[in-house]
Write a protein that holds these residues in place. Structure first.
Motif, short mmCIF file in Angstrom:
data_model
loop_
_atom_site.label_atom_id
_atom_site.label_comp_id
_atom_site.label_asym_id
_atom_site.label_seq_id
_atom_site.Cartn_x
_atom_site.Cartn_y
_atom_site.Cartn_z
N LEU A 109 0.92 -1.25 -0.11
CA LEU A 109 0.10 -0.21 0.24
C LEU A 109 0.90 0.89 0.05
O LEU A 109 0.69 2.26 -0.87
CB LEU A 109 -0.97 -0.22 1.18
N ALA A 110 1.77 1.10 0.88
CA ALA A 110 2.80 2.30 0.89
C ALA A 110 3.40 2.73 -0.52
O ALA A 110 3.68 3.82 -0.93
CB ALA A 110 4.08 1.91 1.97
N LYS A 111 3.87 1.68 -1.10
CA LYS A 111 4.62 1.89 -2.52
C LYS A 111 3.43 2.48 -3.31
O LYS A 111 3.94 3.26 -4.21
CB LYS A 111 4.79 0.10 -2.94
N ARG A 112 2.14 1.81 -3.33
CA ARG A 112 1.19 2.33 -4.20
C ARG A 112 0.77 4.01 -3.94
O ARG A 112 0.62 4.73 -4.75
CB ARG A 112 0.02 1.59 -3.80
N MET A 113 1.14 4.25 -2.55
CA MET A 113 0.94 5.41 -2.67
C MET A 113 2.19 6.79 -2.55
O MET A 113 2.04 7.66 -2.37
CB MET A 113 0.60 5.98 -0.79
N GLY A 114 3.28 5.82 -3.16
CA GLY A 114 4.21 6.81 -3.51
C GLY A 114 4.94 7.20 -2.34
O GLY A 114 5.87 7.81 -2.59
N LYS A 115 5.07 6.45 -1.16
CA LYS A 115 5.62 6.60 0.00
C LYS A 115 6.94 5.63 0.20
O LYS A 115 6.74 4.40 0.32
CB LYS A 115 4.70 6.61 1.15
N ARG A 116 8.07 6.01 0.10
CA ARG A 116 9.27 5.09 0.07
C ARG A 116 9.93 5.14 1.59
O ARG A 116 10.76 4.45 1.69
CB ARG A 116 10.14 5.69 -1.01
N ARG A 117 9.22 6.00 2.43
CA ARG A 117 10.08 5.91 3.76
C ARG A 117 9.04 5.47 4.69
O ARG A 117 7.89 5.73 4.89
CB ARG A 117 10.44 7.42 4.02
N ILE A 118 9.56 4.24 5.33
CA ILE A 118 8.67 3.48 6.20
C ILE A 118 9.02 3.49 7.53
O ILE A 118 10.33 3.68 7.83
CB ILE A 118 8.52 2.00 5.74
#
Ligand SMILES: *Cc1c(COP(=O)(O)O)cnc(C)c1O
Length: 407
Positions: A109-118
């Motif tokens: 889901l993070a990847k899909r949202m374009g967020k690369r920092r977890i």
């Protein structure tokens, strides 16, 4: 294949504001609300998209090793002389526990949202390791907040996280344990929300996390419900799972919610016993546990008369938390699920019994669920069926057990 991995059609809960009855919701600073709204929207969008399901299903099969099997515990059942016991083997999932199901789901889901920092927080390190694993696979940057007291206690997991490419950020505020790590992670999220995804590890926290984590774990129950019918020729008389934050239990329970003949039983950590006040039995000790707010959600919370959060104790780090997922509080109130507890001693006994009768060394968390099965089975007829969620393997607990039992 698609709906196998996320099952959402069995309930309309939570409601639009994130409530399971009177529990759940969002109790967070104003500054976090837009981030939660964005997450909720992105999640709704993702689960409406077949390609998201396909990608998750592919990883679950080819990486996690799903479906995990159900094993018939023949020798254990014979020894107890009552119900037939079956084990859902989440211990055989990659990394040795169910946490990977959620980490992969939220990671995609993070990847899909374009967020690369977890970012994530961890107490015992299990969620940190699950997250670091999934982020290594997905190629995302991973930062794990951890109290310095926990860092000292959990060296092997700290090393694992680093090996997997995660940064472990020491937290020196407060009691320097899980709750302080959660506070720091929240602070980070508020500051860096544009680029950052907060990956929460159990069915806890503000809406939409309890729903989302449940959905990502619901694969456990969906698989098990089919497997048990094939193997035992019937639905189980009861499903039993341990309850820390509540993610493995809710993941198992969900598929059985409409099966009226199947009792749902959650097992909390009874620690040194209720009278000792050293436990994490949020539903058993109602003198010190009552509805309240912790980490963004309304549920049962162990607190003193002034509302100060109490210290908890369990031999298993994964069950050692002063609150519990809001959907469990609701299922309990509806009397759809029942909650009991097992003490440290009972869990340790179950840990050894399963090892000797079945050749499976269970996690100490899962041993609490087994302890309840061991109590119940002899009181039930031989043609009845108990399904226990074996949430993880016990290799991580050997040091703890050696410490208690001696070598
Ligand atoms: C973390 C953990 C638990 C407790 O977490 P839940 O969210 O309640 O499932 C249980 N079993 C194992 C093996 C764990 O690692």
């Amino acid at each position: 294949m698609t709906e196998l991995y996320i099952r959402r059609d069995l309930t309309d809960l939570p409601d639009a504001r994130g409530y399971f009855g009177e529990f759940g919701g969002r109790f967070v600073p104003e500054t976090i609300i837009p981030a939660l709204d964005e997450l909720e929207g992105a999640y709704a969008d993702a689960i409406a998209d077949p390609s998201f399901h396909d990608e998750l299903a592919h990883l679950q099969r080819s990486y996690t090793g799903r479906p995990t099997p159900v094993s018939y515990a023949r020798r254990l059942s014979e020894r107890l002389g009552g119900a037939q016991i079956y084990l859902k083997r989440e211990d055989l999932a990659h990394t040795g526990a169910h946490k990977i199901n959620n980490a992969l789901g939220q990671g995609l889901l993070a990847k899909r949202m374009g967020k690369r920092r977890i970012i994530a927080e961890t107490g015992a390190g299990q969620h940190g390791v699950g997250t670091a694993t999934a982020m290594a696979l997905l190629g995302l940057e991973c930062h794990v907040y951890m109290g310095t007291v926990d860092i000292k206690r959990q060296q092997p997991n700290v090393f694992r996280m680093k090996l997997l490419g995660a940064e472990v950020i020491p937290v020196t505020s407060g009691s320097r344990t899980l709750k302080d790590a959660i506070n720091e992670a929240m602070r980070d999220w508020v500051t860096n929300v544009e680029t950052t995804f907060y990956l929460l590890g159990s069915a806890l926290g503000p809406h939409p996390y309890p729903m989302m984590v449940r959905d990502f774990q619901s694969v456990i129950g969906v698989e098990a419900r089919e497997q048990i019918q094939e193997m035992a020729g019937q639905l189980p008389d009861a499903c039993i799972a341990c309850v820390g934050g509540g993610s493995n239990a809710i993941g198992m329970f969900h598929a059985f919610r409409d099966d009226e003949g199947t009792e749902l039983i959650g097992v909390e950590a009874g620690g040194h016993g209720i009278e000792s006040r050293e436990h994490a039995a949020r539903f058993a000790d109602l003198d010190i546990s009552r509805p309240g707010i912790l980490h963004g959600t309304r549920s049962y919370v162990m607190q003193d008369d002034d509302g100060q959060i109490m210290e908890t104790h369990s031999i298993s780090a994964g069950l050692d938390y002063p609150s519990v997922g809001p959907e469990h509080a609701h299922l309990r109130q509806m009397e759809r699920a029942f909650y009991t507890m097992a003490t440290d001693e009972e869990a340790l006994e179950a840990f050894q019994v399963l090892s000797k009768t079945e050749g499976i060394i269970p996690a100490l968390e899962s041993s609490h669920a087994l302890a309840e099965a061991i109590k119940r089975a002899p009181t039930m007829p031989r043609d009845s069926v108990l399904l226990v969620n074996l949430s993880g393997r016990g290799d991580k607990d050997l040091d703890t057990v050696i410490g208690v039992l001696g070598s």
